[in-house]
Scaffold this motif. Sequence first.
Motif, PDB file in Angstrom:
ATOM      1  N   GLY A  47     -35.138  71.380  32.389  1.00  0.00           N
ATOM      2  CA  GLY A  47     -34.972  70.654  31.135  1.00  0.00           C
ATOM      3  C   GLY A  47     -34.840  69.152  31.299  1.00  0.00           C
ATOM      4  O   GLY A  47     -34.311  68.471  30.413  1.00  0.00           O
ATOM      5  N   ILE A  48     -35.360  68.614  32.389  1.00  0.00           N
ATOM      6  CA  ILE A  48     -35.264  67.176  32.659  1.00  0.00           C
ATOM      7  C   ILE A  48     -36.468  66.429  32.090  1.00  0.00           C
ATOM      8  O   ILE A  48     -36.342  65.276  31.672  1.00  0.00           O
ATOM      9  CB  ILE A  48     -35.131  66.944  34.177  1.00  0.00           C
ATOM     10  CG1 ILE A  48     -33.826  67.601  34.679  1.00  0.00           C
ATOM     11  CG2 ILE A  48     -35.171  65.472  34.527  1.00  0.00           C
ATOM     12  CD1 ILE A  48     -33.712  67.689  36.188  1.00  0.00           C
ATOM     13  N   VAL A  49     -37.635  67.074  32.094  1.00  0.00           N
ATOM     14  CA  VAL A  49     -38.855  66.492  31.534  1.00  0.00           C
ATOM     15  C   VAL A  49     -39.451  67.463  30.520  1.00  0.00           C
ATOM     16  O   VAL A  49     -39.117  68.647  30.507  1.00  0.00           O
ATOM     17  CB  VAL A  49     -39.893  66.152  32.633  1.00  0.00           C
ATOM     18  CG1 VAL A  49     -39.374  65.058  33.557  1.00  0.00           C
ATOM     19  CG2 VAL A  49     -40.283  67.382  33.443  1.00  0.00           C
ATOM     20  N   THR A  50     -40.345  66.942  29.688  1.00  0.00           N
ATOM     21  CA  THR A  50     -40.873  67.740  28.573  1.00  0.00           C
ATOM     22  C   THR A  50     -42.066  68.615  28.930  1.00  0.00           C
ATOM     23  O   THR A  50     -42.382  69.538  28.180  1.00  0.00           O
ATOM     24  CB  THR A  50     -41.273  66.824  27.410  1.00  0.00           C
ATOM     25  OG1 THR A  50     -42.271  65.894  27.860  1.00  0.00           O
ATOM     26  CG2 THR A  50     -40.060  66.082  26.861  1.00  0.00           C
ATOM     27  N   LEU A  51     -42.737  68.325  30.039  1.00  0.00           N
ATOM     28  CA  LEU A  51     -43.934  69.082  30.420  1.00  0.00           C
ATOM     29  C   LEU A  51     -43.895  69.449  31.899  1.00  0.00           C
ATOM     30  O   LEU A  51     -43.294  68.717  32.701  1.00  0.00           O
ATOM     31  CB  LEU A  51     -45.202  68.265  30.151  1.00  0.00           C
ATOM     32  CG  LEU A  51     -45.484  67.900  28.692  1.00  0.00           C
ATOM     33  CD1 LEU A  51     -46.626  66.893  28.615  1.00  0.00           C
ATOM     34  CD2 LEU A  51     -45.803  69.147  27.895  1.00  0.00           C
ATOM     35  N   PRO A  52     -44.548  70.536  32.275  1.00  0.00           N
ATOM     36  CA  PRO A  52     -44.541  70.931  33.689  1.00  0.00           C
ATOM     37  C   PRO A  52     -45.198  69.917  34.621  1.00  0.00           C
ATOM     38  O   PRO A  52     -44.960  69.935  35.818  1.00  0.00           O
ATOM     39  CB  PRO A  52     -45.330  72.243  33.709  1.00  0.00           C
ATOM     40  CG  PRO A  52     -45.411  72.704  32.315  1.00  0.00           C
ATOM     41  CD  PRO A  52     -45.225  71.507  31.434  1.00  0.00           C
ATOM     42  N   ASP A  53     -46.009  69.028  34.064  1.00  0.00           N
ATOM     43  CA  ASP A  53     -46.640  67.992  34.886  1.00  0.00           C
ATOM     44  C   ASP A  53     -46.086  66.607  34.582  1.00  0.00           C
ATOM     45  O   ASP A  53     -46.738  65.602  34.783  1.00  0.00           O
ATOM     46  CB  ASP A  53     -48.159  68.018  34.725  1.00  0.00           C
ATOM     47  CG  ASP A  53     -48.604  67.726  33.301  1.00  0.00           C
ATOM     48  OD1 ASP A  53     -47.749  67.628  32.401  1.00  0.00           O
ATOM     49  OD2 ASP A  53     -49.827  67.598  33.085  1.00  0.00           O
ATOM     50  N   GLY A  54     -44.852  66.560  34.112  1.00  0.00           N
ATOM     51  CA  GLY A  54     -44.201  65.280  33.847  1.00  0.00           C
ATOM     52  C   GLY A  54     -43.861  65.110  32.389  1.00  0.00           C
ATOM     53  O   GLY A  54     -42.861  65.621  31.907  1.00  0.00           O
ATOM     54  N   GLY A  55     -44.723  64.402  31.683  1.00  0.00           N
ATOM     55  CA  GLY A  55     -44.447  64.150  30.271  1.00  0.00           C
ATOM     56  C   GLY A  55     -43.394  63.076  30.103  1.00  0.00           C
ATOM     57  O   GLY A  55     -43.401  62.066  30.796  1.00  0.00           O
ATOM     58  N   TYR A  56     -42.478  63.336  29.190  1.00  0.00           N
ATOM     59  CA  TYR A  56     -41.404  62.391  28.892  1.00  0.00           C
ATOM     60  C   TYR A  56     -40.084  62.941  29.402  1.00  0.00           C
ATOM     61  O   TYR A  56     -39.919  64.150  29.580  1.00  0.00           O
ATOM     62  CB  TYR A  56     -41.296  62.158  27.382  1.00  0.00           C
ATOM     63  CG  TYR A  56     -42.536  61.559  26.799  1.00  0.00           C
ATOM     64  CD1 TYR A  56     -42.769  60.191  26.876  1.00  0.00           C
ATOM     65  CD2 TYR A  56     -43.489  62.362  26.175  1.00  0.00           C
ATOM     66  CE1 TYR A  56     -43.920  59.632  26.338  1.00  0.00           C
ATOM     67  CE2 TYR A  56     -44.642  61.813  25.629  1.00  0.00           C
ATOM     68  CZ  TYR A  56     -44.849  60.453  25.715  1.00  0.00           C
ATOM     69  OH  TYR A  56     -45.984  59.910  25.199  1.00  0.00           O
ATOM     70  N   LEU A  57     -39.137  62.055  29.610  1.00  0.00           N
ATOM     71  CA  LEU A  57     -37.798  62.473  29.984  1.00  0.00           C
ATOM     72  C   LEU A  57     -37.074  63.030  28.763  1.00  0.00           C
ATOM     73  O   LEU A  57     -37.206  62.503  27.664  1.00  0.00           O
ATOM     74  CB  LEU A  57     -37.001  61.291  30.536  1.00  0.00           C
ATOM     75  CG  LEU A  57     -37.467  60.720  31.863  1.00  0.00           C
ATOM     76  CD1 LEU A  57     -36.788  59.387  32.133  1.00  0.00           C
ATOM     77  CD2 LEU A  57     -37.205  61.700  32.993  1.00  0.00           C
ATOM     78  N   THR A  58     -36.302  64.068  28.973  1.00  0.00           N
ATOM     79  CA  THR A  58     -35.412  64.573  27.929  1.00  0.00           C
ATOM     80  C   THR A  58     -34.144  63.714  27.947  1.00  0.00           C
ATOM     81  O   THR A  58     -34.003  62.799  28.783  1.00  0.00           O
ATOM     82  CB  THR A  58     -35.043  66.037  28.211  1.00  0.00           C
ATOM     83  OG1 THR A  58     -34.329  66.091  29.457  1.00  0.00           O
ATOM     84  CG2 THR A  58     -36.277  66.926  28.271  1.00  0.00           C
ATOM     85  N   ASP A  59     -33.207  64.011  27.059  1.00  0.00           N
ATOM     86  CA  ASP A  59     -31.929  63.281  27.083  1.00  0.00           C
ATOM     87  C   ASP A  59     -31.260  63.431  28.442  1.00  0.00           C
ATOM     88  O   ASP A  59     -30.741  62.461  28.999  1.00  0.00           O
ATOM     89  CB  ASP A  59     -31.001  63.784  25.976  1.00  0.00           C
ATOM     90  CG  ASP A  59     -31.472  63.377  24.586  1.00  0.00           C
ATOM     91  OD1 ASP A  59     -32.284  62.420  24.471  1.00  0.00           O
ATOM     92  OD2 ASP A  59     -31.020  64.003  23.612  1.00  0.00           O
ATOM     93  N   LEU A  60     -31.282  64.642  28.984  1.00  0.00           N
ATOM     94  CA  LEU A  60     -30.726  64.872  30.320  1.00  0.00           C
ATOM     95  C   LEU A  60     -31.464  64.026  31.343  1.00  0.00           C
ATOM     96  O   LEU A  60     -30.849  63.408  32.223  1.00  0.00           O
ATOM     97  CB  LEU A  60     -30.825  66.355  30.683  1.00  0.00           C
ATOM     98  CG  LEU A  60     -30.443  66.733  32.113  1.00  0.00           C
ATOM     99  CD1 LEU A  60     -29.001  66.348  32.425  1.00  0.00           C
ATOM    100  CD2 LEU A  60     -30.682  68.225  32.344  1.00  0.00           C
ATOM    101  N   GLY A  61     -32.776  63.974  31.240  1.00  0.00           N
ATOM    102  CA  GLY A  61     -33.577  63.174  32.161  1.00  0.00           C
ATOM    103  C   GLY A  61     -33.216  61.704  32.134  1.00  0.00           C
ATOM    104  O   GLY A  61     -33.120  61.053  33.173  1.00  0.00           O
TER     105      GLY A  61
END
Length: 80
Positions: A47-61
């Motif tokens: 749950g650190i990023v939004t996509l399996p290949d990166g994407g955007y950081l989540t709040d936790l990220g």
Amino acid sequence: MTFTNNMIAELNLLLKFPDTSLMQGIKVHHDAEPELIAAAQRMFDKGIVTLPDGGYLTDLGHDLVEHAQIIATAFSHPPG
């Protein structure tokens, strides 16, 4: 507890995210180093990023990037 190779790969990937805007992400391409691809997938699973290949950081990220930057800065300063 020590940092594992997987943790180090994830920390290094976190530090690749742009820190100038919350609206910027990254994409780990299919031909990237296998360790980088695996790190992105693990970060997605956690749950650190939004996509399996990166994407955007989540709040936790975003929180983790701040901590990673502090650690990287502290370790990069010469003693004294």
